[in-house]
Design a protein around this motif. Structure first.
Motif, PDB file in Angstrom:
ATOM      1  N   LEU A  26      71.823  -0.394 -59.590  1.00  0.00           N
ATOM      2  CA  LEU A  26      70.955  -0.647 -58.421  1.00  0.00           C
ATOM      3  C   LEU A  26      70.712   0.647 -57.640  1.00  0.00           C
ATOM      4  CD1 LEU A  26      72.435  -4.059 -57.172  1.00  0.00           C
ATOM      5  CD2 LEU A  26      70.192  -3.707 -58.236  1.00  0.00           C
ATOM      6  N   ASN A  27      71.746   1.480 -57.529  1.00  0.00           N
ATOM      7  CA  ASN A  27      71.537   2.788 -56.889  1.00  0.00           C
ATOM      8  C   ASN A  27      70.458   3.574 -57.620  1.00  0.00           C
ATOM      9  OD1 ASN A  27      73.417   2.481 -54.868  1.00  0.00           O
ATOM     10  ND2 ASN A  27      75.058   3.569 -55.945  1.00  0.00           N
ATOM     11  N   THR A  28      70.521   3.543 -58.934  1.00  0.00           N
ATOM     12  CA  THR A  28      69.552   4.315 -59.712  1.00  0.00           C
ATOM     13  C   THR A  28      68.139   3.786 -59.497  1.00  0.00           C
ATOM     14  OG1 THR A  28      71.238   4.803 -61.345  1.00  0.00           O
ATOM     15  CG2 THR A  28      68.962   5.123 -62.032  1.00  0.00           C
ATOM     16  N   LEU A  29      67.972   2.469 -59.536  1.00  0.00           N
ATOM     17  CA  LEU A  29      66.641   1.916 -59.247  1.00  0.00           C
ATOM     18  C   LEU A  29      66.168   2.400 -57.875  1.00  0.00           C
ATOM     19  CD1 LEU A  29      66.807  -1.857 -60.352  1.00  0.00           C
ATOM     20  CD2 LEU A  29      65.719   0.057 -61.552  1.00  0.00           C
ATOM     21  N   ASP A  30      67.074   2.366 -56.903  1.00  0.00           N
ATOM     22  CA  ASP A  30      66.696   2.738 -55.539  1.00  0.00           C
ATOM     23  C   ASP A  30      66.479   4.251 -55.426  1.00  0.00           C
ATOM     24  OD1 ASP A  30      66.099   2.068 -52.876  1.00  0.00           O
ATOM     25  OD2 ASP A  30      68.161   2.406 -52.208  1.00  0.00           O
ATOM     26  N   ARG A  31      67.177   5.030 -56.257  1.00  0.00           N
ATOM     27  CA  ARG A  31      66.967   6.472 -56.204  1.00  0.00           C
ATOM     28  C   ARG A  31      65.553   6.815 -56.685  1.00  0.00           C
ATOM     29  NH1 ARG A  31      71.815   8.080 -57.920  1.00  0.00           N
ATOM     30  NH2 ARG A  31      71.234   8.276 -60.088  1.00  0.00           N
ATOM     31  N   ASP A  32      65.081   6.069 -57.671  1.00  0.00           N
ATOM     32  CA  ASP A  32      63.752   6.378 -58.201  1.00  0.00           C
ATOM     33  C   ASP A  32      62.649   6.183 -57.158  1.00  0.00           C
ATOM     34  OD1 ASP A  32      64.746   7.072 -60.630  1.00  0.00           O
ATOM     35  OD2 ASP A  32      64.418   5.109 -61.560  1.00  0.00           O
ATOM     36  N   ILE A  33      62.750   5.115 -56.382  1.00  0.00           N
ATOM     37  CA  ILE A  33      61.626   4.850 -55.462  1.00  0.00           C
ATOM     38  C   ILE A  33      62.103   4.570 -54.041  1.00  0.00           C
ATOM     39  CG2 ILE A  33      60.009   4.036 -57.233  1.00  0.00           C
ATOM     40  CD1 ILE A  33      60.788   1.164 -56.419  1.00  0.00           C
TER      41      ILE A  33
ATOM     42  N   LEU B 192      62.459  22.080 -51.492  1.00  0.00           N
ATOM     43  CA  LEU B 192      62.581  22.997 -52.622  1.00  0.00           C
ATOM     44  C   LEU B 192      63.677  22.522 -53.571  1.00  0.00           C
ATOM     45  CD1 LEU B 192      60.987  24.692 -50.502  1.00  0.00           C
ATOM     46  CD2 LEU B 192      62.056  26.703 -51.491  1.00  0.00           C
ATOM     47  N   THR B 193      64.671  21.872 -53.007  1.00  0.00           N
ATOM     48  CA  THR B 193      65.735  21.289 -53.841  1.00  0.00           C
ATOM     49  C   THR B 193      66.072  19.913 -53.272  1.00  0.00           C
ATOM     50  OG1 THR B 193      67.561  22.136 -52.501  1.00  0.00           O
ATOM     51  CG2 THR B 193      66.759  23.571 -54.251  1.00  0.00           C
ATOM     52  N   PRO B 194      66.620  19.038 -54.120  1.00  0.00           N
ATOM     53  CA  PRO B 194      67.002  17.709 -53.644  1.00  0.00           C
ATOM     54  C   PRO B 194      68.348  17.761 -52.937  1.00  0.00           C
ATOM     55  CG  PRO B 194      67.541  17.919 -55.953  1.00  0.00           C
ATOM     56  CD  PRO B 194      66.898  19.225 -55.540  1.00  0.00           C
ATOM     57  N   CYS B 195      68.846  16.614 -52.518  1.00  0.00           N
ATOM     58  CA  CYS B 195      70.198  16.575 -51.965  1.00  0.00           C
ATOM     59  C   CYS B 195      71.008  15.565 -52.766  1.00  0.00           C
ATOM     60  CB  CYS B 195      70.177  16.214 -50.485  1.00  0.00           C
ATOM     61  SG  CYS B 195      69.367  14.653 -50.110  1.00  0.00           S
ATOM     62  N   GLU B 221      64.275  10.925 -50.491  1.00  0.00           N
ATOM     63  CA  GLU B 221      63.253  10.197 -51.243  1.00  0.00           C
ATOM     64  C   GLU B 221      62.318  11.213 -51.874  1.00  0.00           C
ATOM     65  OE1 GLU B 221      63.519  10.398 -47.972  1.00  0.00           O
ATOM     66  OE2 GLU B 221      62.850   8.579 -46.959  1.00  0.00           O
ATOM     67  N   PRO B 222      61.735  10.884 -53.011  1.00  0.00           N
ATOM     68  CA  PRO B 222      60.682  11.746 -53.527  1.00  0.00           C
ATOM     69  C   PRO B 222      59.538  11.788 -52.509  1.00  0.00           C
ATOM     70  CG  PRO B 222      61.296  10.025 -55.126  1.00  0.00           C
ATOM     71  CD  PRO B 222      61.982   9.702 -53.844  1.00  0.00           C
ATOM     72  N   GLY B 223      58.709  12.818 -52.596  1.00  0.00           N
ATOM     73  CA  GLY B 223      57.592  12.943 -51.651  1.00  0.00           C
ATOM     74  C   GLY B 223      56.319  12.352 -52.203  1.00  0.00           C
ATOM     75  N   ARG B 224      55.189  12.794 -51.633  1.00  0.00           N
ATOM     76  CA  ARG B 224      53.903  12.275 -52.081  1.00  0.00           C
ATOM     77  C   ARG B 224      53.423  12.966 -53.340  1.00  0.00           C
ATOM     78  NH1 ARG B 224      51.297   7.800 -50.005  1.00  0.00           N
ATOM     79  NH2 ARG B 224      49.303   8.798 -50.405  1.00  0.00           N
TER      80      ARG B 224
END
Ligand SMILES: Nc1ncnc2c1ncn2[C@@H]1O[C@H](COP(=O)(O)OP(=O)(O)O)[C@@H](O)[C@H]1O
Ligand SMILES: Nc1ncnc2c1ncn2[C@@H]1O[C@H](COP(=O)(O)OP(=O)(O)O)[C@@H](O)[C@H]1O
Ligand SMILES: [Mg+2]
Ligand SMILES: [Mg+2]
Ligand SMILES: [Mg+2]
Ligand SMILES: [Mg+2]
Lengths: 213, 333, 333, 213
Positions: A26-33, B192-195, B221-224
């Motif tokens: 579930l963490n991985t799913l949430d990490r993706d989006i 520039l890098t994730p956390c 979170e990823p960006g746009r």
């Protein structure tokens, strides 16, 4: 067959077990989006419930258990999932009232109230790529099963199956609620973590009935 | 994952315990439920300001508790909004009879948990209001979505609203100031890098050596949009373009320019970005009359920045200049 | 290498230009030769304080120019001490007739370049003295070596000596305060990740995912020892043990505890380390009566910390508490 | 053969060329046991000299060129190398005085004064793992070559060879001066970057004589 307090307790214990095992997924799913904590949040909440399920008073009903789950989730989960699942269980507890055991109609009332509670708090509609996309098909399947005269086991199985399909069906969607909505088109191709945890919870509900001799 | 921690489960507890020892002159700490409160709270007749949210954004919010800014801050687990219990407890702890304002970043979780706490506090007779911060222009705003996120602009709201509360504004006036700042500030970020969230142990997203992520939030979170690395000036131009598209300015306007580090950005890079941003604003006839540069709203060790621009007027300027005494922001006393 | 820069050659110039725009209320900037000076310098009758060194350690030293601290700071290229010309020019710019003190971190390059500048300034009739900071216990001191390095303790020397100069101490007295602080402060650092110097484009050393480097300096140099990653408390215990071995304390002593971030360390980790360090000191009967936590002496984006302990007395405490108004450290005004 | 101003200018130009080509290599040596900037520092300094070597006045002597190198290095290199090489060239300029051209004795005086200048500023002894470990063998070899009656070409070649061996001989040493001293035993196995740049400078001096017809 109707479902009593023991079933309710088993359901919640089984859910805790499944969520612990699915924490990383579930963490991985949430990490993706999202922000990568959905598994962590759900696991923390359900683990916090377990000790409270020891030594329940003799007069405990399914509704009391659901209410205990609700308040524990609200006070330990945080994030979006805490208040949403918390409200779901709170409304579900209200729906089953003081009944000693739940028949098919009560189960339909339970899942419907749960879903409605989430909508009330989160304002999501079907297709917004949230846990509602698992709940609403489950509610519909449960209602259909009841209308068709199914027993509680078959009803819960139908609900779980519908939730699983609903979770899977979130994959191609763009999100309109929750963190995934920040991603626009980039959310496409990923399953909503909350719909997945809903599917796991409902599967646990069915599993404990089917495992009961 | 390499972190200077003991156990991922104790990151927030232990950090708050350290904060308590270090800043005992400014704050008190409640450990269960966990919140940080001004040492002189509740202050009779003063509107109480409470903010909070997931941890990992330090010094936001605990570093801004003190004279002239927040009365209390409620830290959740890393990147997870706090539950209603500590928010309620913090609200009670700062209620001096003039009402309490919740400053909430616009995330579903934060909004819902603060809402629940506000309901409970109201039920106990506390006059609670909320302002929802949504300064992030990376996210398209719409009635039908979760809307814009609250990001680094929150610091400016907290400082300026804190000054209004400190000078004795009543709850309505304090709410109005908070809403005014929120309506006049816009932010856009780049990573520039994730956390790496401690309990996850893995980066929140993966970027190639020549890629950057535009329009990130503050939770890994990823960006746009993912683009190739560009020179600092070009990146700053992108961020500012998004901000200025959204926030109408006319020549002669005054602005506060805030270059925020995401946690792992060397300070020279913040100033290089600030230089370019100030240059662009000046070219457009916007005077940078106030500024803030540093790690104020972070995403753990992420490398990157956000730029915020706040449109100033006389009132906001004088509230910005008013004395503040917190762990992370201090002047005038 | 991913950095928010334009051209490695312009990192220092552009950052200083940004600093000038941001802090024009506190400082003026000379661009050729490059140095940062208090906007009200020279101050008649006040001893001038000049420090400097390689860039990449920001906010050290430019962030500490202002009321109650430095009169000027001279930034060299990244990790390279400045040449004598700008040091001389800065010395001239702050000379108010009461003499100038050079605060120099103990590196061969810094010492030699400051020495040359001091010779040139003396030749022009300015009374110049120097204090060499060498607080790093990672390095064994000896008459026959380059001796200990100057690291984060420099910030404490600059703050306290700045307060002495501000209150009007003469040159001898200011030198005495600087030497006193230097003799009572000890520092030890650890790196979790290396840093990348812009012109080099490669990490200064390579650490495996489970390795840390104990006893690092502030220039991305390797440290004394490479060990496996340990819990934060164990790492802090190692650093403190080295410090306390070297600096005699008795029960009842007062200390200033300074946990310094190397640039890329999340703030929660600094507070986790602070918590443990304070605990250990308290166990030994040493009271932590003052503290400083943050990125003050950095190595670009390195993850890691240094811990400094300064043995306080009444005089040092009151000089520490005296007002200071710089870009990076501010209180009391 | 004696060496005139043209040779001196060629030496410095050749040095700038070699140091530019060795920039990365010197940085790498310095990264291993220092702070990784030695190549950068030397390259910056010698590049700064080049424009000043255009349009030199007609009365320029070798000493004037060396003095120009000294002041430019002092004002552009920074770090340890700036003052050390700066002083070396300043003292070398003093040693050759106003001579129009340099014979073997003058070259010995030049390298000796350069080395002594570095020792004066840096207080290093042979074996401390610094540039002195290249300079001192070079001085000794130059003096021996002069005593043996060698010409300037052979003398500079002997000095360059000795500096090269000296630089190589720093590898097994523990450092007592400079940044490498902070490393204790860990400096063992690495060549001192300053001894390497000294070796390159002296090699350039020999090369331009040998390349002169
Ligand atoms: N407005 C909403 N209505 C219904 N469900 C929502 C809403 N917002 C978020 N969710 C659900 O919550 C899940 C995320 O939960 P979680 O990760 O625990 O919280 P957070 O987003 O605060 O980190 C999403 O996957 C989604 O299913
Ligand atoms: N005290 C000294 N005496 C002689 N040479 C020294 C001394 N200290 C350092 N050096 C030389 O300087 C070199 C380093 O120069 P550089 O890297 O440019 O400066 P920094 O050490 O300031 O970064 C070393 O390799 C060494 O040869
Ligand atoms: Mg989440
Ligand atoms: Mg979250
Ligand atoms: Mg250097
Ligand atoms: Mg070097």
């Amino acid at each position: 067959l109707t479902l009593d307090t023991t079933w309710t307790v088993r359901w919640i214990r089984r859910s805790a077990e499944v969520l612990a095992a699915s924490r990383a997924a579930l963490n991985t799913l949430d990490r993706d989006i999202g922000d990568g904590d959905h598994g962590e949040n759900m696991d923390r909440g359900f683990q916090a419930i377990l000790p409270k399920l020891e030594n329940l008073a003799i007069e405990t009903t399914p509704g009391t258990v659901l209410k205990l789950v609700a308040t524990t989730l609200i006070s330990t989960v945080g994030g979006a999932a805490g208040p949403l699942y918390g409200t779901a269980f709170l409304k579900a507890a209200g729906a089953v009232g003081t009944a000693q055991s739940l028949d098919a109609a009560a189960l339909v009332a339970l899942v419907t109230a749960a879903r409605d509670g989430i909508v009330l708090r989160g304002k999501a509609e079907e297709g917004d790529k949230t846990m509602i996309d698992a709940w609403t098909p489950a509610v519909n399947a449960a209602a259909a099963a009841q209308a068709a005269g199914s027993g509680v086991g078959a009803l819960l199985l139908a609900a779980a199956d519908a939730a699983a399909s609903g979770a899977q069906a979130t994959e191609p969607l763009v999100a309109r609620k929750g963190r995934a909505s920040y991603l626009g088109e980039r959310a496409i191709g990923h399953r909503d973590p909350g719909s997945q945890s809903t599917s796991l919870l409902l599967r646990a509900a069915a599993d404990v009935v089917l495992a009961t001799p | 994952m390499k972190k200077l921690i003991n156990d991922p489960k104790n990151v927030v507890n232990e950090a708050v315990a350290g904060f308590e020892v270090a800043h005992g002159d400014i704050v008190r700490v409640s450990h269960d439920p966990i919140f940080i409160v001004r040492s002189d709270a509740p202050i009779r007749g003063k509107v109480g300001l409470v903010s909070g949210g997931g941890s990992g954004h330090e010094p936001l919010h605990g570093g801004f508790v003190g004279y002239g800014m927040l009365d209390a801050a409620v830290p959740g687990a890393v990147f997870t909004s706090p539950t209603p219990d500590p928010i309620l407890a913090a609200t009670q702890a700062v209620d001096g009879g003039a009402g309490v304002l919740h400053i909430v970043k616009n995330y579903t979780g934060d909004v819902l948990n603060f809402e629940t706490a506000a309901d409970l506090a109201s039920a106990e007779g506390i006059d609670v209001r909320a302002v929802i911060i949504n300064d992030d222009v990376a996210v398209k705003d719409s009635l039908y979505t979760a809307g814009r996120r609250g990001v680094a602009g929150t610091v400016l709201v907290e400082k300026i609203t804190g000054a209004a509360a400190e000078r004795g504004d009543d709850l309505d006036a304090v709410v109005a100031v908070a809403e005014k700042v929120n309506s006049r500030v816009r932010t856009m970020g780049v990573a520039l890098t994730p956390c790496v969230v401690p309990h996850a142990g893995e980066p929140s997203f993966v970027l190639a050596d020549d890629e950057i992520e535009i329009g990130i939030g503050i939770h890994g979170e990823p960006g746009r949009e993912r683009i190739k690395l560009e020179p600092a000036d070009a990146i700053v131009d992108r961020l500012l373009a998004a901000i200025l598209d959204d926030l109408p300015f006319v020549r002669g306007d005054n602005a506060l320019l805030f270059v925020n580090g995401m946690g792992g950005t060397p300070q020279v890079e913040l100033y290089i970005a600030f230089r370019r941003a100030a240059e662009v604003l000046e070219e457009k006839g916007i005077a940078v009359t106030r500024s803030l540069i540093g790690n104020y709203t972070t995403s753990l060790e992420m490398a990157g920045i956000s730029i915020s621009v706040l449109k100033l007027d006389e009132e906001l300027m004088s509230l910005w200049d008013a004395p503040v005494q917190t762990a992370a922001l201090r002047w005038g006393r």
